[in-house]
Design an enzyme around this catalytic site. Sequence first.
Site, mmCIF file in Angstrom:
data_model
loop_
_atom_site.group_PDB
_atom_site.id
_atom_site.type_symbol
_atom_site.label_atom_id
_atom_site.label_comp_id
_atom_site.label_asym_id
_atom_site.label_seq_id
_atom_site.Cartn_x
_atom_site.Cartn_y
_atom_site.Cartn_z
ATOM 1 N N ASN A 7 0.883 -1.169 0.000
ATOM 2 C CA ASN A 7 0.000 0.000 0.000
ATOM 3 C C ASN A 7 0.919 1.218 0.000
ATOM 4 O O ASN A 7 1.592 1.497 1.002
ATOM 5 C CB ASN A 7 -0.927 -0.004 1.216
ATOM 6 C CG ASN A 7 -1.839 1.223 1.241
ATOM 7 O OD1 ASN A 7 -1.436 2.312 0.834
ATOM 8 N ND2 ASN A 7 -3.053 1.062 1.712
ATOM 9 N N GLU A 34 -3.912 1.887 -2.940
ATOM 10 C CA GLU A 34 -3.980 3.329 -2.680
ATOM 11 C C GLU A 34 -3.059 4.114 -3.633
ATOM 12 O O GLU A 34 -2.299 4.973 -3.207
ATOM 13 C CB GLU A 34 -3.691 3.662 -1.211
ATOM 14 C CG GLU A 34 -4.866 3.337 -0.300
ATOM 15 C CD GLU A 34 -4.900 4.189 0.964
ATOM 16 O OE1 GLU A 34 -5.512 5.271 0.901
ATOM 17 O OE2 GLU A 34 -4.330 3.788 1.979
ATOM 18 N N ASP A 147 -3.727 -4.905 0.834
ATOM 19 C CA ASP A 147 -4.039 -4.314 2.124
ATOM 20 C C ASP A 147 -5.418 -4.846 2.478
ATOM 21 O O ASP A 147 -6.430 -4.312 2.035
ATOM 22 C CB ASP A 147 -4.031 -2.787 2.012
ATOM 23 C CG ASP A 147 -4.428 -2.129 3.318
ATOM 24 O OD1 ASP A 147 -4.766 -2.859 4.265
ATOM 25 O OD2 ASP A 147 -4.423 -0.894 3.377
ATOM 26 N N ASN A 149 -6.682 -5.037 5.414
ATOM 27 C CA ASN A 149 -7.253 -4.222 6.495
ATOM 28 C C ASN A 149 -7.878 -5.062 7.610
ATOM 29 O O ASN A 149 -8.866 -4.661 8.224
ATOM 30 C CB ASN A 149 -8.247 -3.200 5.930
ATOM 31 C CG ASN A 149 -7.605 -1.819 5.767
ATOM 32 O OD1 ASN A 149 -6.779 -1.413 6.570
ATOM 33 N ND2 ASN A 149 -7.997 -1.101 4.729
ATOM 34 N N ASP A 218 -1.456 -6.255 5.993
ATOM 35 C CA ASP A 218 -1.160 -6.487 4.566
ATOM 36 C C ASP A 218 -0.717 -7.935 4.431
ATOM 37 O O ASP A 218 0.147 -8.397 5.188
ATOM 38 C CB ASP A 218 -0.059 -5.538 4.102
ATOM 39 C CG ASP A 218 -0.458 -4.079 4.278
ATOM 40 O OD1 ASP A 218 -1.013 -3.511 3.326
ATOM 41 O OD2 ASP A 218 -0.237 -3.526 5.379
ATOM 42 N N ASP A 247 2.807 4.676 5.025
ATOM 43 C CA ASP A 247 2.593 4.138 6.375
ATOM 44 C C ASP A 247 2.568 2.600 6.371
ATOM 45 O O ASP A 247 2.582 1.988 7.435
ATOM 46 C CB ASP A 247 1.361 4.743 7.062
ATOM 47 C CG ASP A 247 0.134 4.831 6.173
ATOM 48 O OD1 ASP A 247 0.219 4.518 4.965
ATOM 49 O OD2 ASP A 247 -0.927 5.216 6.694
ATOM 50 N N HIS A 248 2.572 1.997 5.183
ATOM 51 C CA HIS A 248 2.645 0.538 5.057
ATOM 52 C C HIS A 248 4.001 0.122 4.502
ATOM 53 O O HIS A 248 4.577 0.831 3.663
ATOM 54 C CB HIS A 248 1.593 0.017 4.078
ATOM 55 C CG HIS A 248 0.180 0.262 4.490
ATOM 56 N ND1 HIS A 248 -0.659 -0.735 4.923
ATOM 57 C CD2 HIS A 248 -0.558 1.395 4.514
ATOM 58 C CE1 HIS A 248 -1.862 -0.240 5.185
ATOM 59 N NE2 HIS A 248 -1.828 1.059 4.953
#
Length: 257
Positions: A7, A34, A147, A149, A218, A247-248
């Site tokens: 991501n 994303e 991702d 989630n 992930d 952030d991933h």
Amino acid sequence: MKLATWNVNSLNVRLPRVLDWLAANAPDVVCLQETKLEDAKFPRSELEGAGYASAYSGQKTYNGVAILSRSGCVVSDVETGLAGFDDDQRRAIAATVDGVRVVCAYVPNGQSVDSDKYAYKLRWCEAATRALEAELARHPELAFCGDLNIAPEARDVHDPAAWEGQVLCSPPEREAFARWIALGLKDSFRLFDQPPKTYSWWDYRMLAFPKNHGLRIDHILVSEALAARCRGCTIDRNQRKGEKPSDHAPVVAEFAF
DNA sequence: ATGGCAATGTTTCATTGA
């Protein structure tokens, strides 16, 4: 074959980092989430210059997914979205790469368990289950990457007590993850011994990365035929460091072919 | 002390993410 999912939280912002990472790691297939780019703005030629073909389905501001494959790989049957699920949001793309069916997903976040977005997340996950069931019937070698989630277990959460029942960790989400496993998919990360407290996402705030306050959300889930060939799965936490990180972090699985 | 970061478009704030 080396398969990754990442991501990138805006491919526009992250493109230089992605190109560096491709050069350093030479993956065969990379699932991106994303991207936040309309298809007309996808950096196809920059990636071609780096030796990768792209299949993508995006929109501006939110969501957006892509599958990159090393030049020379045989790519076919690109499909976007989830079969049988009408969705305005660009969250899924699939392609067959060198005989392996790769399904790339950006599962909805869900926001909070009492929100409309959470109900949409659960519906989306159920549609994904049905789509994967159909895909598996046609493609014995399948990887479901992205991702997702969902932190499937307490050990995938830095503070399980604080997160108990919260979005990403709630029982209905974990049951959705369990239904993917019940289709015959394996969590490639858990096929191997792993260091404790390994995560794939850390909040930008609260010094979460230096404190390793993360979640493992992930994933690369693989069919039994692929699991038999899987030789490792790692999370490249170095990509959470330095200037302008996502952030991933990327998750990478390797297969013996 | 309950915030705090990052990216985007609706841009000098609001929204979303997880």
